[in-house]
Design a protein around this motif. Structure first.
Motif, short mmCIF file in Angstrom:
data_model
loop_
_atom_site.label_atom_id
_atom_site.label_comp_id
_atom_site.label_asym_id
_atom_site.label_seq_id
_atom_site.Cartn_x
_atom_site.Cartn_y
_atom_site.Cartn_z
N VAL A 1 62.02 42.98 -43.93
CA VAL A 1 61.59 42.57 -45.26
C VAL A 1 61.77 41.07 -45.43
O VAL A 1 60.89 40.38 -45.96
N ILE A 2 62.87 40.53 -44.95
CA ILE A 2 63.13 39.10 -45.08
C ILE A 2 62.08 38.30 -44.33
O ILE A 2 61.50 37.35 -44.86
N VAL A 3 61.80 38.69 -43.10
CA VAL A 3 60.84 37.94 -42.29
C VAL A 3 59.44 38.02 -42.89
O VAL A 3 58.75 37.01 -43.01
N VAL A 4 59.02 39.20 -43.29
CA VAL A 4 57.67 39.36 -43.83
C VAL A 4 57.50 38.60 -45.14
O VAL A 4 56.50 37.91 -45.33
N THR A 5 58.45 38.70 -46.04
CA THR A 5 58.30 38.02 -47.33
C THR A 5 58.46 36.52 -47.20
O THR A 5 57.92 35.77 -48.00
N ASP A 6 59.17 36.04 -46.19
CA ASP A 6 59.33 34.61 -46.01
C ASP A 6 58.06 33.98 -45.45
O ASP A 6 57.71 32.87 -45.82
N PHE A 7 57.38 34.69 -44.56
CA PHE A 7 56.20 34.12 -43.93
C PHE A 7 54.93 34.28 -44.75
O PHE A 7 53.93 33.66 -44.45
N LYS A 8 54.96 35.11 -45.77
CA LYS A 8 53.80 35.24 -46.65
C LYS A 8 53.93 34.22 -47.77
O LYS A 8 54.64 34.44 -48.75
#
Length: 136
Positions: A75-82
């Motif tokens: 979740v952290i990686v996906v929301t940070d890169f979007k």
């Protein structure tokens, strides 16, 4: 006369079912559902008896907590890169952290205060996001 049901009603039911399924696994709900699935699977294993699964309680606790933590990192990686979700990404990370760490504390049979503390720690880790997750 045909004994087959009408295709219009079947199409309508499939349409409602597919819309519900899409809503169920929508972007904001997906991490919570994954954590709930892992948590439920762990609780079902506990309720059915560990001997049937030939694994120790501690092993199941560690595996379930690592799965939940992995979902949280995702979740952290996906929301940070979007970048389009810059404002809502922080809210999602905070909510996912609170739910994930609360579930992990519950898996290890923590008292209510421990679950609340773990949820707070998870929320703080979710707020800071990639600033710590890039080092994991």
């Amino acid at each position: 006369m045909s004994d087959e049901p009408s295709t219009d009603s079947q199409a309508g039911n499939k349409s409602h079912a597919s819309r519900f399924a899409k809503w169920l696994v929508a972007g904001e709900v997906r991490p919570v559902i994954l954590v709930a699935i892992v948590f439920t699977a762990y609780m079902l294993m506990q309720a059915s008896g560990i001997s049937a699964w030939s694994a120790s309680t501690r092993t199941l606790q560690v595996v379930a907590s690592l799965l939940i933590f992995g979902i949280f990192l995702g979740v952290i990686v996906v929301t940070d890169f979007k970048e389009a979700e810059a404002g809502s990404g922080t809210r999602k990370r905070v909510a996912a952290g609170a739910v994930a760490f609360g579930a992990i504390a519950a898996i290890f049979n923590a008292p209510f205060e421990g679950i609340a503390l773990a949820s707070g720690v998870g929320a703080v880790l979710g707020f800071f996001g990639m600033s710590w997750a890039q080092h994991v």
